[in-house]
Design a protein around this motif. Structure first.
Motif, PDB file in Angstrom:
ATOM      1  N   GLN A 344      -5.746  -0.904   2.108  1.00  0.00           N
ATOM      2  CA  GLN A 344      -5.270  -0.993   0.755  1.00  0.00           C
ATOM      3  C   GLN A 344      -6.005  -0.400  -0.371  1.00  0.00           C
ATOM      4  N   TRP A 405      -1.856  -4.343  -3.386  1.00  0.00           N
ATOM      5  CA  TRP A 405      -1.019  -3.961  -2.256  1.00  0.00           C
ATOM      6  C   TRP A 405      -0.539  -4.988  -1.422  1.00  0.00           C
ATOM      7  N   LYS A 406      -1.247  -6.140  -1.437  1.00  0.00           N
ATOM      8  CA  LYS A 406      -0.778  -7.261  -0.707  1.00  0.00           C
ATOM      9  C   LYS A 406       0.437  -7.972  -1.538  1.00  0.00           C
TER      10      LYS A 406
END
Length: 481
Positions: A344, A405-406
């Motif tokens: 990430q 990004w999760k």
């Protein structure tokens, strides 16, 4: 008297007509995207090359997108250009190579990388079987299979040695130090380079080369382009020496299995693969490898220095996998794939960095997009920075936030249309996985074994590629156990 009056009048009328045609380049009654062609012949080239000191969109792009929208026309270095910042249009264009568009390079790139014999008006005609073969060779060297088999421990050893060496110095200029590390590894791995035998290749020269690729192609003393052309000769001489040495040793010696050995074998059956062409290809591979990775590493450390909470999470994740090992060994492929937060961080740096100003293609026929037409022969520039900094896709796009990004993955936002740091379509960078692995290993070693402090802040400069004005200096130290 009449002639004295008529001649200036004719000149004024002609200049007015040419200026009008330049600013209104209509063709066959089609509707072009909005925009301005700038001054006759010069176009808007000067504005395009004005340095910008920010991770934000370059002012040239930002002002025109605000004025004309995500698709606009301009003129750069004597070329009529349509610029796309629209994810859907950009995705469409990059998928159309060989159908509606072809690869295109700036004249400065063509001349410096030596494609002048393989390019017509900037468009690359090294295609078909040769392009496929070269791409396969690079992929075989840097792809997942070879990374799993042998590159992971080699890369980790390289990074460990480099960082340990940095601790012995009062400070290092990070971009330069990363460039040296990557050039030495890539030259050795791809070409069997021996600096004692062939002479030292200076990292600074390659940095200047990359600046020249996106500069005005003015071969005048004092210009970046002129300096690059002068330094090019010594590097190409080394490349040709290496090729000739391999040719002399084959077929008796087949031990390395590296890129150079395989391409020298191919030269026997393909007359197009001359030593001159191969030396330029080797040169281009090095440029593509070292500059983007060293710039990415430098920006990564700059951003981490400003965000200690991100560093803490990196340390936590990477220490976990190290502590699970019974003995100290190199990272495994499974461990690499498990480093979710580290990936990430890398994605966020790639999203904000946008090291490539644009992907260039040329229309090989008229292209109809919405209500506009891109005429045959025009250049198309797909701008990844405009896609990656789009607030409709990325909330607070100028905030360094790896945790985003999760959420993006959960909502399937990170599609090929919205995240293209390595290109797209058939020109997707064959070294993309190698770059990700190297960046991951660097962060793993840095987070678990070393600490660093900023000695001198670097100044981000886009002109239009990214650089660091006056350098970014850090002090590296081993962590006490």
């Amino acid at each position: 008297m009449w002639s004295i009056c008529i001649i200036p009048l004719v000149i004024i009328i002609a200049m007015t007509y040419c200026s009008h045609k330049w600013r209104n380049p209509t063709s066959k009654g089609i509707r072009l995207p909005p925009g301005s062609m700038g001054l006759p012949f010069i176009g808007e080239t000067i504005q395009f090359f004005i340095p910008s000191k920010s991770l934000d969109l370059h002012s040239f792009l930002k002002s025109r997108i605000n004025k004309y929208g995500p698709l606009f026309q301009t003129s750069l270095v004597g070329r009529s250009v349509v610029v796309s910042s629209d994810p859907d249009i950009s995705h469409f264009i990059l998928q159309q190579e060989g159908k509606l568009v072809e690869l295109w390079y700036m004249d400065s790139f063509v001349r410096l990388v030596g494609l002048s014999g393989s390019v017509k008006d900037g468009s690359c005609i090294i295609a078909g079987s040769i392009h496929k073969r070269l791409k396969k060779l690079v992929f075989d060297q840097f792809g997942p299979q070879n990374l799993k088999a042998k590159l992971l421990p080699q890369l980790q050893e390289m990074i460990n040695q480099a960082l340990l060496n940095w601790t012995t110095q009062n400070f290092v200029e990070l971009k330069h130090a990363c460039t040296v590390m990557i050039i030495n590894f890539t030259m050795s791995h791809l070409f069997g380079y021996d600096p004692v035998k062939y002479g030292e290749i200076q990292a600074e020269e390659f940095t200047h080369f990359f600046e020249g690729l996106m500069s005005l192609p003015l071969n005048i003393p004092g210009t970046t382009y002129h300096r690059c052309l002068k330094k090019q000769k010594s590097t190409l001489k080394i490349m040709k020496m290496m090729i000739e040495d391999r040719q002399a040793k084959l077929p008796e010696e087949r031990t390395r299995g590296d890129f150079l050995e395989l391409i020298v074998e191919d030269m026997k059956n393909n007359n197009l693969l001359t030593s001159d062409l191969i030396s330029y290809m080797m040169f281009g591979l090095l440029l593509a490898t070292f500059e983007t990775i060293s710039t990415t590493l430098t920006l990564t450390v700059m951003l981490l220095t400003q965000h200690p909470l991100v560093v803490q999470e990196l340390e936590r994740e990477n220490k976990e996998i190290v502590q699970k090992r019974s003995v100290e060994t190199a990272m495994t492929w499974e461990e690499f794939r498990s480093l979710t937060f580290t990936k990430q961080v890398i994605n966020e740096v790639l999203r904000m960095g946008n090291f490539v100003p644009g992907f260039l293609r040329r229309a090989i026929k008229d292209i109809q997009i919405k209500e506009y037409t891109i005429p045959e022969g025009w250049t198309i520039m797909v701008v990844p920075s405009a896609i990656h900094l789009n607030p409709e896709t990325y909330t607070d796009p100028f905030v360094f936030n790896p945790w985003r990004w999760k959420h993006l993955a959960e909502n399937n936002v990170t599609s090929a249309k919205n995240f293209i740091p390595f290109g797209e379509g058939i020109r997707l960078c064959p070294g993309a996985e190698f770059s990700k692995v190297l960046l991951t290993l660097f962060l793993n070693v840095l987070a678990t074994k070393y600490s660093w402090s900023q000695v001198k802040p670097g100044e981000i400069i886009r002109a239009p590629t990214m650089g660091f004005g006056k350098g970014y200096y850090i002090k590296v130290a081993e962590k006490s156990i």
